[in-house]
Design an enzyme around this catalytic site. Structure first.
Site, PDB file in Angstrom:
ATOM      1  N   TYR A  71     -15.180 -13.038 -17.992  1.00 48.34           N
ATOM      2  CA  TYR A  71     -13.851 -12.511 -18.315  1.00 48.34           C
ATOM      3  C   TYR A  71     -13.854 -10.984 -18.367  1.00 48.34           C
ATOM      4  O   TYR A  71     -12.976 -10.322 -17.835  1.00 48.34           O
ATOM      5  CB  TYR A  71     -13.373 -13.082 -19.656  1.00 48.34           C
ATOM      6  CG  TYR A  71     -11.929 -12.755 -19.933  1.00 48.34           C
ATOM      7  CD1 TYR A  71     -10.921 -13.643 -19.585  1.00 48.34           C
ATOM      8  CD2 TYR A  71     -11.577 -11.543 -20.530  1.00 48.34           C
ATOM      9  CE1 TYR A  71      -9.593 -13.343 -19.823  1.00 48.34           C
ATOM     10  CE2 TYR A  71     -10.243 -11.233 -20.764  1.00 48.34           C
ATOM     11  CZ  TYR A  71      -9.258 -12.139 -20.413  1.00 48.34           C
ATOM     12  OH  TYR A  71      -7.944 -11.834 -20.625  1.00 48.34           O
ATOM     13  N   PHE A 123       7.644   1.064   2.069  1.00 48.59           N
ATOM     14  CA  PHE A 123       7.621  -0.333   2.464  1.00 48.59           C
ATOM     15  C   PHE A 123       8.672  -1.097   1.639  1.00 48.59           C
ATOM     16  O   PHE A 123       9.100  -0.620   0.603  1.00 48.59           O
ATOM     17  CB  PHE A 123       6.209  -0.891   2.226  1.00 48.59           C
ATOM     18  CG  PHE A 123       6.030  -2.292   2.728  1.00 48.59           C
ATOM     19  CD1 PHE A 123       6.200  -2.578   4.078  1.00 48.59           C
ATOM     20  CD2 PHE A 123       5.713  -3.324   1.865  1.00 48.59           C
ATOM     21  CE1 PHE A 123       6.040  -3.874   4.547  1.00 48.59           C
ATOM     22  CE2 PHE A 123       5.554  -4.620   2.328  1.00 48.59           C
ATOM     23  CZ  PHE A 123       5.724  -4.902   3.671  1.00 48.59           C
ATOM     24  N   ASP A 124       9.056  -2.282   2.117  1.00 44.21           N
ATOM     25  CA  ASP A 124      10.173  -2.989   1.452  1.00 44.21           C
ATOM     26  C   ASP A 124       9.921  -3.274  -0.035  1.00 44.21           C
ATOM     27  O   ASP A 124      10.784  -3.026  -0.869  1.00 44.21           O
ATOM     28  CB  ASP A 124      10.569  -4.281   2.208  1.00 44.21           C
ATOM     29  CG  ASP A 124       9.445  -5.301   2.327  1.00 44.21           C
ATOM     30  OD1 ASP A 124       8.277  -4.958   2.049  1.00 44.21           O
ATOM     31  OD2 ASP A 124       9.723  -6.457   2.703  1.00 44.21           O
ATOM     32  N   ASP A 213       0.009   5.160  -0.172  1.00 42.85           N
ATOM     33  CA  ASP A 213       0.096   3.706  -0.080  1.00 42.85           C
ATOM     34  C   ASP A 213      -0.853   3.354   1.058  1.00 42.85           C
ATOM     35  O   ASP A 213      -0.560   3.556   2.234  1.00 42.85           O
ATOM     36  CB  ASP A 213       1.543   3.286   0.210  1.00 42.85           C
ATOM     37  CG  ASP A 213       1.677   1.766   0.329  1.00 42.85           C
ATOM     38  OD1 ASP A 213       0.648   1.079   0.442  1.00 42.85           O
ATOM     39  OD2 ASP A 213       2.818   1.277   0.318  1.00 42.85           O
ATOM     40  N   ALA A 215      -2.514   0.670   2.362  1.00 39.59           N
ATOM     41  CA  ALA A 215      -2.771  -0.690   2.867  1.00 39.59           C
ATOM     42  C   ALA A 215      -3.574  -0.673   4.177  1.00 39.59           C
ATOM     43  O   ALA A 215      -4.413  -1.527   4.400  1.00 39.59           O
ATOM     44  CB  ALA A 215      -1.450  -1.434   3.060  1.00 39.59           C
ATOM     45  N   LYS A 256      -4.638  -6.303   3.493  1.00 42.07           N
ATOM     46  CA  LYS A 256      -4.587  -5.710   4.829  1.00 42.07           C
ATOM     47  C   LYS A 256      -5.991  -5.217   5.184  1.00 42.07           C
ATOM     48  O   LYS A 256      -6.847  -5.998   5.547  1.00 42.07           O
ATOM     49  CB  LYS A 256      -3.575  -4.567   4.891  1.00 42.07           C
ATOM     50  CG  LYS A 256      -2.081  -4.763   4.571  1.00 42.07           C
ATOM     51  CD  LYS A 256      -1.572  -5.975   4.049  1.00 42.07           C
ATOM     52  CE  LYS A 256      -0.082  -6.091   3.829  1.00 42.07           C
ATOM     53  NZ  LYS A 256       0.586  -5.204   2.929  1.00 42.07           N
ATOM     54  N   HIS A 447      15.426 -10.727   2.913  1.00 40.81           N
ATOM     55  CA  HIS A 447      14.834 -11.448   4.046  1.00 40.81           C
ATOM     56  C   HIS A 447      14.022 -12.666   3.622  1.00 40.81           C
ATOM     57  O   HIS A 447      13.921 -13.631   4.362  1.00 40.81           O
ATOM     58  CB  HIS A 447      13.964 -10.506   4.884  1.00 40.81           C
ATOM     59  CG  HIS A 447      13.037  -9.647   4.084  1.00 40.81           C
ATOM     60  ND1 HIS A 447      13.499  -8.639   3.249  1.00 40.81           N
ATOM     61  CD2 HIS A 447      11.693  -9.637   3.965  1.00 40.81           C
ATOM     62  CE1 HIS A 447      12.471  -8.057   2.668  1.00 40.81           C
ATOM     63  NE2 HIS A 447      11.350  -8.642   3.081  1.00 40.81           N
TER      64      HIS A 447
HETATM   65  C1  LIG Z   1       1.909  -5.228   2.290  1.00 39.17           C
HETATM   66  C2  LIG Z   1       2.291  -3.891   1.840  1.00 39.17           C
HETATM   67  C3  LIG Z   1       2.654  -3.660   0.501  1.00 39.17           C
HETATM   68  C4  LIG Z   1       2.794  -4.766  -0.508  1.00 39.17           C
HETATM   69  O1  LIG Z   1       1.623  -5.450  -0.700  1.00 39.17           O
HETATM   70  P1  LIG Z   1       1.526  -6.992  -1.067  1.00 39.17           P
HETATM   71  O2  LIG Z   1       0.076  -7.237  -1.143  1.00 39.17           O
HETATM   72  O3  LIG Z   1       2.214  -7.759   0.024  1.00 39.17           O
HETATM   73  O4  LIG Z   1       2.224  -7.195  -2.366  1.00 39.17           O
HETATM   74  C5  LIG Z   1       2.924  -2.364   0.143  1.00 39.17           C
HETATM   75  N1  LIG Z   1       2.881  -1.352   1.027  1.00 39.17           N
HETATM   76  C6  LIG Z   1       2.550  -1.549   2.310  1.00 39.17           C
HETATM   77  C7  LIG Z   1       2.496  -0.397   3.243  1.00 39.17           C
HETATM   78  C8  LIG Z   1       2.246  -2.812   2.771  1.00 39.17           C
HETATM   79  O5  LIG Z   1       1.956  -3.011   4.046  1.00 39.17           O
END
Ligand SMILES: *Cc1c(COP(=O)(O)O)cnc(C)c1O
Length: 455
Positions: A71, A123-124, A213, A215, A256, A447
């Protein structure tokens, strides 16, 4: 050799199932014409997202067995922390279960009502989390990013003049600037080192932290190696480290570029922000050494972060995505250019010129693509980003795209040849693609849940 091969061999396989056109039309109607509502089993080639859909390596699976499920203070956490810090270089490493959890925690900790978060293109889920904090998400990409045909090598760049203007006027309500590498919503386009360096110096002038960000930081690093003078002889790891050196923190969806099926991280230098985030983390995600993940996940992510920076992998990754783009282009299909790192983006408006924006051309194309060939893609356009104005009319985004996101290490070249052939066929009979209209639409991230009917 000109041929670029998959730098791996396949040890485990998962069958995929062919369906008939009749079956697919029926499934799509049952899904209310929303590809998110399909059962994955009914999809032949799934290009909905590259998120969490990658294939793990033998080393990662071996790491799963090494997972320490304690834990608190698990060995796997320290491996994870070392792997993240080894690339990102920030003081605090906080695991989360995925990217949007990182976004939510950061927003809850430091974003206040009325704040403003400028970025290249949010991102969305990032935009949604900022807006859920009653703050404003401001996209200021360079002008070239709005033209789908423009071949600028770093279309993910933030507009530095506008950034300086915005900070000059508004810095008191900007808790941080967020640059997304690569720019997913803007077409998987990279951000140059020069742009990151300059953005950092502008932020510094106003005392505003710069966050990434991250990813797809490794794909971004490889684009810098390919396209930016002075980086040809540097390794992806060296380039990635320099990218992060201009940041005060980073959020990452590790589904990603960390080859994870789940996972995320917040990495940052500020002690006071880290403390606030950890307090919130314990409230909703879990203890600070696992953040909603199992020890085995942390282990797999730590290994994934190393593997993604291997040059053979990145060369194959960027070239195999471009392969799809090049062959679609030869079929005359309208695409966003240059080709992105993780995805090829079809230009929905141009593909379906016979449809009005209200008829959701990109979304209609994604539905037709499934009905035609069993391929699932993701609209990043009118449905995802369209807004209803107070007078009831619609405001449509600059681009109405359909993203063919390519899962990492999952599909082979013949799968991609099938995709190219299917889209080429559909393009030649594009006049037959019928438009759609909303039957039901939620205001937040519409979406994922919307229902449609054909018009
Ligand atoms: C996928 C993504 C997110 C969100 O991440 P999740 O793991 O889907 O919650 C944020 N920013 C970017 C650029 C992404 O591609």
């Amino acid at each position: 050799m000109k041929t670029i091969i998959e730098p791996f061999r396949i040890k485990v396989v998962e069958p995929i199932r062919m369906t008939t056109r009749e079956e697919r039309e029926q499934k799509m109607a049952q899904a209310d014409f929303n590809p998110f509502r399909l059962r994955a089993e009914d999809v032949l080639i799934d290009l909905l997202t590259d998120s969490g859909t990658g294939a793990m390596s033998t080393r990662q699976w071996a790491g799963i067995m090494e997972g320490d499920e304690s834990y608190a203070g698990a060995r796997s956490f320290f491996r994870f922390e070392a792997a993240v810090r080894g690339v990102f270089g920030h003081r605090h490493v906080i695991p989360t279960h995925q990217g949007r959890a990182s976004e939510r925690l950061l927003c809850a900790a430091v974003v206040k009502q009325g704040d403003l978060i400028p970025g290249n293109t949010h991102f969305d889920t990032t935009r949604a989390n900022i807006e859920a904090s009653h703050a404003e998400a401001l996209d200021i990409p360079i002008a070239e990013a709005r033209d789908p045909e423009n071949l600028h090598p770093f279309k993910g760049n933030i507009d530095l003049d506008r950034l300086a203007q915005v900070l000059e006027r508004e810095h008191h309500r900007v808790p941080f600037v967020l640059i997304t590498v690569t720019n997913n919503s803007g077409g998987g386009q990279p951000v140059s080192m020069e742009n990151l360096r300059s953005a950092k110096s502008i932020c510094q002038r106003f005392g505003v932290p710069l966050f990434l960000d991250a990813a797809r930081f490794a794909e971004n690093a490889y684009f810098i190696k390919l396209r930016e003078p002075g980086f040809q002889d540097k390794s992806p790891r060296e380039i990635a480290k320099e990218m992060f050196s201009y940041s005060d923190g980073a959020l990452m969806s590790m589904k990603k570029d960390a080859f994870g099926n789940i996972g995320g991280v917040i990495s940052l230098n500020s002690d006071s922000w880290a403390e606030k985030i950890r307090t919130l983390l314990i409230l909703t995600e879990g203890f600070v050494t696992y953040g909603g993940l199992a020890g085995r996940d942390l282990e797999a992510l730590a290994i994934g972060l190393e593997e993604v920076l291997e040059e053979d992998y990145l060369r194959y990754r960027i070239a195999s995505t471009a392969y799809v783009g090049k062959h679609l282009e030869a079929e005359g299909v309208p695409l966003l250019k240059p080709f992105g790192g993780h995805a090829i983006y079809l230009n929905g408006r141009k593909f379906c010129e016979h449809l009005q924006d209200e008829q959701l051309p990109g979304w209609s194309l994604s539905v037709a693509l499934y009905e035609h060939a069993g391929i699932r893609a993701c609209e990043i356009g009118n449905v995802m980003f369209g807004r209803r104005k107070p007078d009831g009319s619609w405001q449509w985004p600059a681009l109405d795209l359909v993203r063919l996101a390519i899962p990492r290490r999952v599909y082979t070249q013949s799968h991609m040849d099938y995709v190219v052939e299917a889209i080429g066929e559909l393009y030649r009979k594009r006049q037959e693609i019928r438009g759609l209209t909303f039957v039901q639409r939620h205001d937040v991230l519409p979406h994922f849940s919307a229902r449609f009917r054909k018009v």
